[in-house]
Design a protein around this motif. Structure first.
Motif, PDB file in Angstrom:
ATOM      1  N   HIS A   1      -9.106   1.097  -3.823  1.00 15.30           N
ATOM      2  CA  HIS A   1      -9.590   1.951  -2.650  1.00 15.30           C
ATOM      3  C   HIS A   1     -10.430   3.069  -3.105  1.00 15.30           C
ATOM      4  O   HIS A   1     -10.277   3.528  -4.027  1.00 15.30           O
ATOM      5  CB  HIS A   1      -8.297   2.394  -1.904  1.00 15.30           C
ATOM      6  CG  HIS A   1      -8.573   3.055  -0.530  1.00 15.30           C
ATOM      7  ND1 HIS A   1      -8.746   4.369  -0.593  1.00 15.30           N
ATOM      8  CD2 HIS A   1      -8.579   2.628   0.738  1.00 15.30           C
ATOM      9  CE1 HIS A   1      -8.993   4.833   0.804  1.00 15.30           C
ATOM     10  NE2 HIS A   1      -9.022   3.810   1.426  1.00 15.30           N
TER      11      HIS A   1
ATOM     12  N   THR B   1       0.799  -1.232   0.033  1.00 17.59           N
ATOM     13  CA  THR B   1      -0.004  -0.043  -0.069  1.00 17.59           C
ATOM     14  C   THR B   1       0.868   1.135  -0.066  1.00 17.59           C
ATOM     15  O   THR B   1       2.050   1.252   0.367  1.00 17.59           O
ATOM     16  CB  THR B   1      -0.864   0.217   1.133  1.00 17.59           C
ATOM     17  OG1 THR B   1      -0.203   0.090   2.468  1.00 17.59           O
ATOM     18  CG2 THR B   1      -1.810  -0.911   1.331  1.00 17.59           C
TER      19      THR B   1
ATOM     20  N   THR C   1      -5.586  -0.261  -2.044  1.00 17.60           N
ATOM     21  CA  THR C   1      -5.075  -0.475  -3.289  1.00 17.60           C
ATOM     22  C   THR C   1      -4.397  -1.812  -3.495  1.00 17.60           C
ATOM     23  O   THR C   1      -4.688  -2.666  -4.377  1.00 17.60           O
ATOM     24  CB  THR C   1      -4.126   0.600  -3.739  1.00 17.60           C
ATOM     25  OG1 THR C   1      -3.037   0.808  -2.858  1.00 17.60           O
ATOM     26  CG2 THR C   1      -4.803   1.848  -4.062  1.00 17.60           C
ATOM     27  N   ALA C   2      -3.612  -2.110  -2.324  1.00 14.30           N
ATOM     28  CA  ALA C   2      -2.849  -3.382  -2.252  1.00 14.30           C
ATOM     29  C   ALA C   2      -3.696  -4.538  -2.132  1.00 14.30           C
ATOM     30  O   ALA C   2      -3.325  -5.753  -2.693  1.00 14.30           O
ATOM     31  CB  ALA C   2      -1.678  -3.338  -1.414  1.00 14.30           C
TER      32      ALA C   2
HETATM   33  O1  LIG Z   1      -4.654   2.107  -0.419  1.00 20.34           O
HETATM   34  C1  LIG Z   1      -3.624   2.087  -0.149  1.00 20.34           C
HETATM   35  O2  LIG Z   1      -2.663   1.869  -0.843  1.00 20.34           O
HETATM   36  C2  LIG Z   1      -3.520   3.376   0.852  1.00 20.34           C
HETATM   37  O3  LIG Z   1      -2.497   3.408   1.206  1.00 20.34           O
HETATM   38  C3  LIG Z   1      -4.629   4.192   1.104  1.00 20.34           C
HETATM   39  C4  LIG Z   1      -4.794   5.425   0.247  1.00 20.34           C
HETATM   40  C5  LIG Z   1      -5.678   6.478   0.734  1.00 20.34           C
HETATM   41  O4  LIG Z   1      -6.518   6.074   1.776  1.00 20.34           O
HETATM   42  O5  LIG Z   1      -5.928   7.703   0.560  1.00 20.34           O
HETATM   43  C6  LIG Z   1      -3.511   6.072   0.072  1.00 20.34           C
HETATM   44  C7  LIG Z   1      -2.915   6.787  -0.996  1.00 20.34           C
HETATM   45  C8  LIG Z   1      -3.835   6.911  -2.169  1.00 20.34           C
HETATM   46  O6  LIG Z   1      -4.468   8.052  -1.984  1.00 20.34           O
HETATM   47  C9  LIG Z   1      -4.884   6.118  -1.902  1.00 20.34           C
HETATM   48  C10 LIG Z   1      -5.437   5.258  -1.173  1.00 20.34           C
END
Ligand SMILES: O=C(O)C(=O)C[C@]1(C(=O)O)C=C[C@@H](O)C=C1
Length: 308
Positions: A107, A13, A133-134
């Motif tokens: 996400h 992530t 996302t991961a």
């Molecule tokens: O899903 C991820 O990889 C996260 O770290 C979360 C998250 C968020 O909550 O904003 C972090 C960065 C990106 O803007 C998209 C998702």
């Protein structure tokens, strides 16, 4: 005992990337949590020293899960922040092309940042929300996965051996997400001269000028706010609290004085920490708002009261 840090996982992530930027955490044990609230619960129960969670994105704004979890429940304290540049890829299992995709997962904050690209390039694809996302990318390795592509970080796609169908698909170049390192309340990080103080201020009873009353505590002490957003308390419709970042440290007289003023009008105020700014940006403070001016004024009044 080796210090342990939690983060919004799984591995790959953007939150893990933020944690790896913290020198003490890079060699420590790291625990991926399934959600922001479970990462913070590990802190509250003392199972980890601190947790890294996302709080704000330059395109999509505040991360509600974090703003709400730190505003309620057992008190927590922010001890640091990290900025991570965000670059998204569209990853899929081998053999698929853009035109084959029926469902894509990621996400919610990532989806929002790629909305323009998605509607131009995969307009008929259904969106499936994921915890990160991961997590969306890792799901593709599961045979029973209900979607066929994920929006994630380039590193996650590479580590999982996924095909990258499109790179750099965010709608805004140079998007950045801000992450906070959260511990249980304790001694404050030392002031550096480029600090931030985070507060949660419940709106005092609903009356004309209630918000103005909060803001003027900062304005009259020369305190600049770098973020203010309202969140519903969840109690009843129209009941809000404000999540606020102010430039400065609690050891600065103007910040302490503003917080005393806020406490008088909103006693449910939560102090969520004073910590170094990630961008190390300096902010000018006029002479009459500097510590010396506050101390001189205090002594001047004391001198009058001490008269025999
Ligand atoms: O899903 C991820 O990889 C996260 O770290 C979360 C998250 C968020 O909550 O904003 C972090 C960065 C990106 O803007 C998209 C998702």
């Amino acid at each position: 005992m080796r210090p342990t840090y939690a983060y919004l996982g799984p591995e790959g992530t953007f939150t893990e990337a933020a944690l790896l930027q913290v020198p003490e955490a890079a060699d420590a044990e790291r625990i991926p949590a399934a959600s922001v609230s479970s990462a913070l619960e590990l802190v509250r129960t003392g199972q980890v020293r601190a947790a890294m969670v996302p709080i704000e994105n330059s395109v999509e704004g505040g991360v509600s899960a974090t703003l709400d979890s730190i505003a309620t429940g057992d008190p927590l304290m922010i001890i640091g922040e990290q900025l991570v540049p965000i670059r998204f890829v569209l990853a899929a299992r081998h053999g698929l092309e853009l035109g084959d995709l029926k469902r894509v997962s990621t996400h919610g904050h990532a989806w929002a940042q790629c909305r323009g690209w998605s509607s131009a390039n995969i307009p008929l694809t259904e969106y499936i929300p994921a915890a990160s996302t991961a997590a969306a990318a890792a799901g593709l390795l599961d045979d029973s996965c209900s979607y066929d592509a994920a929006i994630c970080a380039p590193l996650a796609a590479e580590q999982l051996g996924l095909d990258v169908l499109a790179d750099n698909i965010g709608d805004v170049e140079d998007a950045v997400t801000r992450f906070i390192l959260v511990s249980r309340p304790g001694a404050l990080p030392e002031a550096t001269g480029s600090d931030k103080t985070t507060l949660v201020v419940p709106l005092p009873d609903d009356h004309p000028g209630a918000l103005m009353g909060i803001l003027e505590q900062f304005a009259t002490r020369g305190v600049n706010l770098s973020r203010i957003e309202s969140r519903p308390t969840g109690q009843f419709l129209g009941d809000y609290f404000f999540s606020i970042d102010a430039d400065g440290h609690l050891t600065d007289e103007r910040i302490a004085d503003a917080i005393r003023g806020l406490h008088r009008i909103s006693p449910g105020l939560r102090f969520l920490g004073s910590y170094p700014r990630a961008d190390q940006r300096s902010y000018g403070v006029p002479e009459h708002h500097q510590d010396k001016a506050f101390r001189d004024a205090h002594e001047w009044v004391r001198g009058i009261l001490d008269r025999e």
